[in-house]
Write a protein that holds these residues in place. Structure first.
Motif, PDB file in Angstrom:
ATOM      1  N   PHE A  15       2.718  11.633  -1.960  1.00 54.43           N
ATOM      2  CA  PHE A  15       2.762  12.127  -0.582  1.00 54.43           C
ATOM      3  C   PHE A  15       1.355  12.299  -0.017  1.00 54.43           C
ATOM      4  O   PHE A  15       1.060  11.855   1.098  1.00 54.43           O
ATOM      5  CB  PHE A  15       3.529  13.454  -0.520  1.00 54.43           C
ATOM      6  N   LEU A  16       0.466  12.941  -0.784  1.00 55.72           N
ATOM      7  CA  LEU A  16      -0.903  13.150  -0.304  1.00 55.72           C
ATOM      8  C   LEU A  16      -1.639  11.818  -0.124  1.00 55.72           C
ATOM      9  O   LEU A  16      -2.429  11.674   0.815  1.00 55.72           O
ATOM     10  CB  LEU A  16      -1.659  14.061  -1.263  1.00 55.72           C
ATOM     11  N   GLY A  17      -1.363  10.842  -0.990  1.00 52.68           N
ATOM     12  CA  GLY A  17      -1.973   9.528  -0.841  1.00 52.68           C
ATOM     13  C   GLY A  17      -1.536   8.837   0.439  1.00 52.68           C
ATOM     14  O   GLY A  17      -2.348   8.239   1.150  1.00 52.68           O
ATOM     15  N   ILE A  18      -0.246   8.927   0.737  1.00 50.67           N
ATOM     16  CA  ILE A  18       0.272   8.309   1.972  1.00 50.67           C
ATOM     17  C   ILE A  18      -0.322   8.985   3.203  1.00 50.67           C
ATOM     18  O   ILE A  18      -0.744   8.311   4.153  1.00 50.67           O
ATOM     19  CB  ILE A  18       1.813   8.348   1.990  1.00 50.67           C
ATOM     20  N   VAL A  19      -0.395  10.311   3.186  1.00 46.46           N
ATOM     21  CA  VAL A  19      -0.978  11.043   4.321  1.00 46.46           C
ATOM     22  C   VAL A  19      -2.447  10.662   4.479  1.00 46.46           C
ATOM     23  O   VAL A  19      -2.924  10.421   5.598  1.00 46.46           O
ATOM     24  CB  VAL A  19      -0.806  12.568   4.137  1.00 46.46           C
ATOM     25  N   PHE A  20      -3.175  10.601   3.375  1.00 45.06           N
ATOM     26  CA  PHE A  20      -4.588  10.237   3.418  1.00 45.06           C
ATOM     27  C   PHE A  20      -4.779   8.834   4.002  1.00 45.06           C
ATOM     28  O   PHE A  20      -5.619   8.625   4.880  1.00 45.06           O
ATOM     29  CB  PHE A  20      -5.189  10.313   2.010  1.00 45.06           C
ATOM     30  N   LEU A  21      -3.987   7.868   3.533  1.00 40.60           N
ATOM     31  CA  LEU A  21      -4.112   6.502   4.049  1.00 40.60           C
ATOM     32  C   LEU A  21      -3.719   6.411   5.516  1.00 40.60           C
ATOM     33  O   LEU A  21      -4.311   5.632   6.279  1.00 40.60           O
ATOM     34  CB  LEU A  21      -3.282   5.542   3.200  1.00 40.60           C
ATOM     35  N   LEU A  22      -2.748   7.192   5.928  1.00 43.78           N
ATOM     36  CA  LEU A  22      -2.375   7.241   7.345  1.00 43.78           C
ATOM     37  C   LEU A  22      -3.537   7.760   8.185  1.00 43.78           C
ATOM     38  O   LEU A  22      -3.855   7.193   9.241  1.00 43.78           O
ATOM     39  CB  LEU A  22      -1.133   8.113   7.541  1.00 43.78           C
ATOM     40  N   LEU A  23      -4.187   8.803   7.723  1.00 37.90           N
ATOM     41  CA  LEU A  23      -5.332   9.350   8.452  1.00 37.90           C
ATOM     42  C   LEU A  23      -6.492   8.346   8.497  1.00 37.90           C
ATOM     43  O   LEU A  23      -7.158   8.205   9.536  1.00 37.90           O
ATOM     44  CB  LEU A  23      -5.780  10.662   7.823  1.00 37.90           C
ATOM     45  N   VAL A  24      -6.735   7.645   7.404  1.00 36.62           N
ATOM     46  CA  VAL A  24      -7.795   6.628   7.383  1.00 36.62           C
ATOM     47  C   VAL A  24      -7.466   5.518   8.374  1.00 36.62           C
ATOM     48  O   VAL A  24      -8.334   5.056   9.129  1.00 36.62           O
ATOM     49  CB  VAL A  24      -7.989   6.064   5.962  1.00 36.62           C
ATOM     50  N   THR A  25      -6.198   5.110   8.425  1.00 36.59           N
ATOM     51  CA  THR A  25      -5.777   4.049   9.351  1.00 36.59           C
ATOM     52  C   THR A  25      -5.968   4.482  10.803  1.00 36.59           C
ATOM     53  O   THR A  25      -6.465   3.705  11.630  1.00 36.59           O
ATOM     54  CB  THR A  25      -4.307   3.681   9.098  1.00 36.59           C
ATOM     55  N   VAL A  26      -5.590   5.705  11.115  1.00 35.30           N
ATOM     56  CA  VAL A  26      -5.767   6.218  12.483  1.00 35.30           C
ATOM     57  C   VAL A  26      -7.249   6.269  12.829  1.00 35.30           C
ATOM     58  O   VAL A  26      -7.658   5.858  13.932  1.00 35.30           O
ATOM     59  CB  VAL A  26      -5.099   7.602  12.641  1.00 35.30           C
ATOM     60  N   HIS A  27      -8.068   6.738  11.907  1.00 35.41           N
ATOM     61  CA  HIS A  27      -9.505   6.813  12.173  1.00 35.41           C
ATOM     62  C   HIS A  27     -10.098   5.422  12.401  1.00 35.41           C
ATOM     63  O   HIS A  27     -10.893   5.225  13.327  1.00 35.41           O
ATOM     64  CB  HIS A  27     -10.224   7.499  11.006  1.00 35.41           C
ATOM     65  N   LEU A  28      -9.718   4.457  11.566  1.00 34.02           N
ATOM     66  CA  LEU A  28     -10.251   3.101  11.738  1.00 34.02           C
ATOM     67  C   LEU A  28      -9.762   2.459  13.029  1.00 34.02           C
ATOM     68  O   LEU A  28     -10.502   1.717  13.676  1.00 34.02           O
ATOM     69  CB  LEU A  28      -9.901   2.244  10.524  1.00 34.02           C
ATOM     70  N   SER A  29      -8.537   2.753  13.436  1.00 34.31           N
ATOM     71  CA  SER A  29      -8.034   2.259  14.732  1.00 34.31           C
ATOM     72  C   SER A  29      -8.855   2.844  15.869  1.00 34.31           C
ATOM     73  O   SER A  29      -9.188   2.147  16.834  1.00 34.31           O
ATOM     74  CB  SER A  29      -6.563   2.631  14.908  1.00 34.31           C
ATOM     75  N   TRP A  30      -9.177   4.119  15.760  1.00 32.57           N
ATOM     76  CA  TRP A  30     -10.018   4.763  16.769  1.00 32.57           C
ATOM     77  C   TRP A  30     -11.395   4.107  16.815  1.00 32.57           C
ATOM     78  O   TRP A  30     -11.922   3.836  17.896  1.00 32.57           O
ATOM     79  CB  TRP A  30     -10.128   6.262  16.466  1.00 32.57           C
TER      80      TRP A  30
END
Length: 134
Positions: A70-85
């Protein structure tokens, strides 16, 4: 036991890889800090999996593996949002720079490089026709 060793060695390898990328200046510091932090956090958890099991039990989660996933998925989601930004910001900056460059070229009366190349080719083609007509 084998999974613990493989996970720990993988975390150490990622940590060494990030340090090497940072040393070669192929990774910006802001991203290196993120990945180094993740690696430093994963190394002890990999060699001592009872920590994640105890934390999962404390949070009411079935197992430590579920918590890590769960924490890995949340972390990767946050990284994806940051890179999109970051990509959106860089696209806007590129567009602004292209517009500024076009305005400067217009003020100086210089054609764009591809227009100048096409004009030179057109001049050469006209010269070739003139030679053929003689």
């Amino acid at each position: 036991m084998k999974l613990t060793i493989v996970t720990g060695l993988t975390a150490l390898a990622v940590l060494a890889f990030m340090v090497e990328l940072l040393r070669r200046r192929q990774l910006q510091e802001k991203y290196a800090i993120l990945w180094l932090s993740v690696s430093v956090l994963i190394v002890p958890l990999a060699f001592m999996p009872f920590i994640t099991d105890n934390l999962a039990r404390l949070l009411g989660i079935a197992s430590g593996v579920s918590l890590v996933l769960f924490l890995g998925i949340v972390f990767l989601l946050l990284v994806t949002v940051h890179l999109s930004w970051e990509v959106s910001r860089l696209e806007e900056e590129t567009r602004t720079l292209a517009e500024d460059l076009a305005l400067l070229r217009t003020e100086l009366g210089r054609p764009r490089p591809q227009d100048a190349t096409a004009a030179d080719a057109g001049t050469m083609a006209s010269g070739d026709l003139a030679d053929d007509q003689r």
